[in-house]
Each structure stands twice: as C-alpha cells, then as structure tokens.
Design a protein around this motif. Structure first.
Motif, PDB file in Angstrom:
ATOM      1  N   MET A 127       0.839  -1.207   0.000  1.00  0.00           N
ATOM      2  CA  MET A 127       0.000   0.000   0.000  1.00  0.00           C
ATOM      3  C   MET A 127       0.871   1.253   0.000  1.00  0.00           C
ATOM      4  O   MET A 127       1.918   1.278   0.635  1.00  0.00           O
ATOM      5  N   ASN A 128       0.402   2.253  -0.670  1.00  0.00           N
ATOM      6  CA  ASN A 128       1.173   3.486  -0.783  1.00  0.00           C
ATOM      7  C   ASN A 128       1.374   4.141   0.582  1.00  0.00           C
ATOM      8  O   ASN A 128       0.443   4.246   1.367  1.00  0.00           O
ATOM      9  N   GLY A 129       2.591   4.574   0.808  1.00  0.00           N
ATOM     10  CA  GLY A 129       2.880   5.337   2.016  1.00  0.00           C
ATOM     11  C   GLY A 129       3.192   4.508   3.250  1.00  0.00           C
ATOM     12  O   GLY A 129       3.571   5.065   4.274  1.00  0.00           O
ATOM     13  N   VAL A 130       3.032   3.194   3.169  1.00  0.00           N
ATOM     14  CA  VAL A 130       3.270   2.364   4.356  1.00  0.00           C
ATOM     15  C   VAL A 130       4.762   2.376   4.727  1.00  0.00           C
ATOM     16  O   VAL A 130       5.120   2.490   5.899  1.00  0.00           O
ATOM     17  N   VAL A 131       5.613   2.265   3.714  1.00  0.00           N
ATOM     18  CA  VAL A 131       7.060   2.274   3.976  1.00  0.00           C
ATOM     19  C   VAL A 131       7.468   3.638   4.539  1.00  0.00           C
ATOM     20  O   VAL A 131       8.260   3.721   5.486  1.00  0.00           O
ATOM     21  N   PHE A 132       6.902   4.693   3.982  1.00  0.00           N
ATOM     22  CA  PHE A 132       7.164   6.059   4.461  1.00  0.00           C
ATOM     23  C   PHE A 132       6.789   6.163   5.949  1.00  0.00           C
ATOM     24  O   PHE A 132       7.597   6.603   6.779  1.00  0.00           O
TER      25      PHE A 132
END
Lengths: 312, 272
Positions: B1-6
């Motif tokens: 999912m987008n932004g999870v690593v961030f």
C-alpha cells in the motif's frame, strides 16, 4: 488439484558471475493449482535460486518465470499480494517485536488479519510480544509461517519451511499445508529433508547442480523405481545364490534371510531361488531418501554419505 | 500500500531523530551561550583571528575575511553553528543513507520485505523521503536551540526569514549526503564499503571546499564547485538570502542521485 498452471518456468537459467557454473540451468517446471509441490535437492542444488527468481529477488540470466500466468518480474508487486513467502534464512529487524512485524506486514498487504493471526499463533504456540532478537530459530520459523499464511494467499512459496521446527510443530505445519490445499490453494516448498515431502507433497521435483533430474508424483516415484525384497528360507542361504540375476543388486544375508534390491520383474529372482524352501517374502517400497540417492548415487559428484547426512 | 514504507520509516526513526534534534539544539544553544554571549571571549577570538591566525588557515575553515561579521551573532552562527552542524549531520546522513537498502540487504531482511507487494522504487523513494522529513525535524531541533539562545545574546541583526533559509540550505546539503550514501549502498551492496565511500565523499567534499577556499586560485574555485559544502554558504544566506543557483544545484543533485539509486536498485539482484 486442477490443471491450471500457477507456476511456470521456461528455460530458466541463472549464472551468478562470468566463468561460474550455472546455479540453475534450463529449468522447465509447471506447478498446478491445488497441489503441494516439493522441490528437492541437496544444499547448493539451485532450490533457493529458483525461489528467489520466482519472488523477483534476483533476475534470471536466461528464460522466464510466470506466476498465475503473469511475469514474475514485470508483475511482481501485484503477484506478491497473492503469495505467502518464507525464505530459507528468516532474518527480521532484531529490535521489532513479533507483533510489530506482523502489524507492519499487515499494513503493507492492506488488510486486517487479526483473527487469522490469532488462530495461527495459537496453533503454532507462538508469542508475538517478544522481540525478534529473543526468538529461537524455531520461533523465527513459526513467525515466518504466520507472516506467510496470515493473508490467506493463493500460493505459498516456502524455502526449507520445516528446518528448525520441532516434530510437534512440524505436524501442525503439515496440517496447515493440507488445509491450504483443501481450500484449492497451492504450495511450493523446497527441502532437503525428504521425509516431510513424502508425507504431504503430491508431486516432487528433484534438482541437482542446477539441473532438474525428475518430476514425479510421490506415489509414482515410489512405485516406478526399485524395491527391497527380503526372502526368508528354512535354512541359511548365501548371497551368491542370486549373483548375476537380472535386476538384483545389494544382496546381503542375515541368519536365514536374504535381502536384495530388485529392479524390474520378480521372475528372474524367484527362478534363481527355486531350489530353496521359501518360508516368507517381504517386499518394501524404497523411501524417498533411497530414491534420491538412486538418482544421484552413481554420479559421484555428491557422495551418498553427504546426502544421507542431510536426511532426517 | 502506498505510504506504508514512508510511515514505517518515520515510526522507526523518530526516536533517533529526536535525540539528534536535541543534540543539535543543545549544540546551537551552547554556541550562542558560551561564545556569542560573552563579549570578552568574542573580542579575544576576534583578536586571534585578525592578528595571529594565518589567513589561509582561516579561509580553509571558512572564517570570513570580515572579522567584524564573524564577531556578530549572525557570523558566529554561520561559522560555529552551521559549518559544524553540516558536518555533524553528514554523519547522521551517512548512517541513515545506509538504512535505505544496505542494512536490510546485509541482514537478509530484504528477502522478506521485497516479497511483499512493495515496488522496489517505492522502497527507495519512500525511505529517502521519510528520512528527509526526519532531517527537517532534527534541524528544527537546532532552530529551537537557536531561538532559545537568542534570549541571551544580542540578536537584532538576525532576520528569522534568513535563518530559516539557512536551515533550508542545511537540510538540502545534508540530503545530498543522504542520497549519495543511498546510491553508493545500492551500487556496492556491502554496508561497510558503502559507509567508507560515503565518508570519503563527505571528507573530499569538505576538503575541496576548504582547500579551494584557501588556495584562492582559479583551479581552487573550479574545484570548489564540485563540493556540496560550497553550495551551502551559510554566511551568504544569512546576509543575502538563498542563492537560487546553489539551491537549484543541490535540489537537482538530490533528485538525480535518488533517481540513479532507484534505477540501480530496480535492475539488480537483491541480497548477497
């Protein structure tokens, strides 16, 4: 099991450096939906290389791998959402708790798997509150299984999954794999511990020095090869009785019994013993370990002793 | 999912960033209290620099020709705080740059991580972006230290806008070190080698700037252009505001080097 291919490889080859022998050579393999597929071979045979290519962790030198009909490389992100993976070396961030890792991975998968995680940790008897650095090797493997299974993936790719698991947990693992298959999902697991493959796999592939040696159903593999025949007489018999008989080898005697390895028909053996009074005949199927050794034994590259040491 | 690593990178790194921010803040406060607040000490230092220190040594270490500016709060901040904060934060940037891919590759965690539905480019970009956000937090710690320090030293000559501009320049120059380290780590894979190369990059960059400054020659001036520290002239920013040329160069370097790291990481085998 259906005939829908879930994993397909076409001439898959990998060489790690110029002048190095290929780690994997011209691998053509198909794994169908709903089967548990064992990928066997001694250490260094190319099992992990294959798995790492399937997971797009490394890239093939030649050939291609497809999962669910899509490129393992180009469609990696979409495919990984449908796969549960456990690597051979279960490394995780030492400072995280098991729960922390599970939460992170759940967020990446974009779902809430609390109920499933609870069920899995209960069955595997795993405490998620501990930090990774406090986990034993076996507990790390259990956590790996939870992470691989929690989102109920359509395909499990497991590299040496039972290494480090105690026999009770291994039994739970076998149950989990069978349940996965019953649900119509697919398992691809590598191992050099043949006994685990024998009990849960539908088909196995045997790999050596990066080359595929055989792909068979476990049942067929056992039945199409040799058998151990133990004949008991009313008096002691010499091994020379069956010397030179077609299909007979490895003859040995203990008291009144003669044990031989028989390949092919029974008739030549029975005729050779016709002068003796036979009280009993016992026929045993070879174990996969023995079949494994039969595939490799005469080659000389991997001495039988080396392989047997890796067999549990 | 987008932004999870961030998000995870922020979650994992905030505590370390907080300690760095407190440290940098205390350093800023220390600089202003011990040196800036004591007229006698300042006068003595001005005398030493004006009469005893060989000119080229002063130039090497970025001491401005104008000793009067040097002895002002702005000059003092520029020389004592910004010069050394950029070096200290470069150490943070090297350590953090290794965490973009190298730490996980060397430990084998990358095998688990990249088997998740995360694109390789996203891992690199989100981790770099999150670390730059953490860097802004650290630098803000320095700003807090400076603002507290201003309660005890004359600060009439300080314009908040210029101070923020200098801090922005500091973030940019440290970001360059961060992304260069990340690129080197992607390139050589081995953590220790990447750390050595990144450390070398910082040292050479610093030397190119200081020696170029001391040499006062055409070649020295040309060489200084290749130093990231040359493009962060805090004294100039504090007096005249941001130099668009330098800011553009540093921003372009951050973007291009990040792009290079992504391209390399996309193409190569992961792990050992």
């Amino acid at each position: 099991m259906t005939n829908v291919p879930i994993i397909e490889t076409h001439n898959l080859s990998k060489t790690y450096g110029a002048g190095q022998p290929p780690a994997l050579s011209q691998l053509n393999l198909t794994v169908n939906q709903g089967e548990i597929f064992g990928y066997l071979g001694p250490n260094g045979a190319g099992k992990s290389t294959t798995i790492r290519i399937l997971m797009d962790l490394i890239r093939p030198t030649v050939g291609e791998a497809k999962l669910f009909g899509k490129s393992a490389q180009a469609d990696a992100v979409a495919l990984h959402a449908r796969i549960g993976f456990m690597p051979g070396d279960m490394s995780l961030w030492a400072g995280y708790t098991g729960q922390g890792v599970v939460d992170y991975f759940s967020r990446v998968h974009g779902g809430n798997y609390t109920a499933n995680i609870k069920k899995l940790t209960s069955r595997l008897d795993l405490d998620l509150s501990k930090r990774i650095r406090e986990y034993s090797t076996g507990n790390k493997r259990k956590l790996g299984l939870v992470l691989a299974l929690m989102h109920e993936p359509e395909l499990l790719i497991l590299d040496e999954p039972t290494s480090g698991l105690d026999p009770l947990v291994q039994q739970t693992f076998n149950e989990l794999m069978r349940e996965h298959r019953t649900a119509g999902r697919t398992v691809f697991l590598s191992s050099h511990v043949l006994s685990e493959v024998q009990s849960i796999c539908d088909r196995v592939a045997i790999l050596r020095n990066g080359e595929l040696k055989a792909v068979e159903t476990v049942e067929k593999l056992i039945h199409t090869d040799f058998r151990w025949v133990t004949v008991t007489f009313d008096k002691p018999a010499a091994a020379s009785l069956v010397a030179g008989v077609t299909g007979v080898s490895h003859a040995s005697t203990v008291d009144n019994s003669l044990k031989v390895r028989l390949t092919g028909d029974f008739d030549p053996l029975l005729r050779a013993m016709s002068a003796m009074y036979i009280t009993n005949i016992h026929v045993a199927e070879p174990t996969l370990e023995e079949i494994f050794l039969a595939y490799y034994g005469d080659n000389g590259h991997t001495p039988a002793a080396t392989i047997s040491q890796t067999v549990r | 999912m987008n932004g999870v690593v961030f998000g995870e990178t922020l979650r994992r790194g905030w505590r370390t960033a907080l300690y760095w921010g407190i440290g940098i803040g205390i350093y800023a406060l220390y600089v202003l209290l011990i040196f800036g607040g004591d007229d006698t000490t300042r006068a003595q230092m001005a005398d030493v620099m004006a009469t005893k220190l060989p000119g080229f040594i002063g130039q090497m270490f970025g001491i401005p020709d104008d000793i009067n500016f040097m002895m002002s709060t702005l000059g003092f901040l520029s020389f004592v705080y910004f010069t050394y904060a950029s070096i200290m934060l470069s150490i943070w940037a090297v350590l953090t740059g290794l965490s973009v891919t190298a730490n996980d590759e060397e430990s084998g965690v990358i095998n688990m991580l990249m088997a998740l539905p995360i694109a390789r480019w996203r891992l690199v970009v989100e981790r770099i972006a999150a670390n730059i956000v953490l860097l802004v937090g650290i630098v803000t710690g320095g700003l807090v230290g400076i603002l507290i320090g201003f309660q005890f030293v004359p600060s009439e000559d300080v314009v908040l806008g210029s101070l923020l501009a200098a801090l922005f320049g500091l973030v940019l120059v440290v970001s360059v070190v961060l992304v260069v380290t990340a690129l080197l780590a992607v390139l050589v894979k081995r953590r220790s080698l990447a750390a050595g190369l990144a450390g070398g990059f910082v040292a050479i960059s610093f030397l190119l700037n200081t020696l170029g400054n001391a040499a006062q020659s055409a070649i020295g001036d040309v060489l200084r252009n290749f130093s990231v520290f040359y493009h962060f002239d805090s004294a100039d920013i504090l007096q005249n505001g941001l130099a668009l040329g330098s800011i553009s160069i540093l921003t372009a370097v951050v973007i291009v080097v990040t792009w290079g790291a992504v391209q390399l990481f996309q193409r190569r085998d992961l792990g050992g």
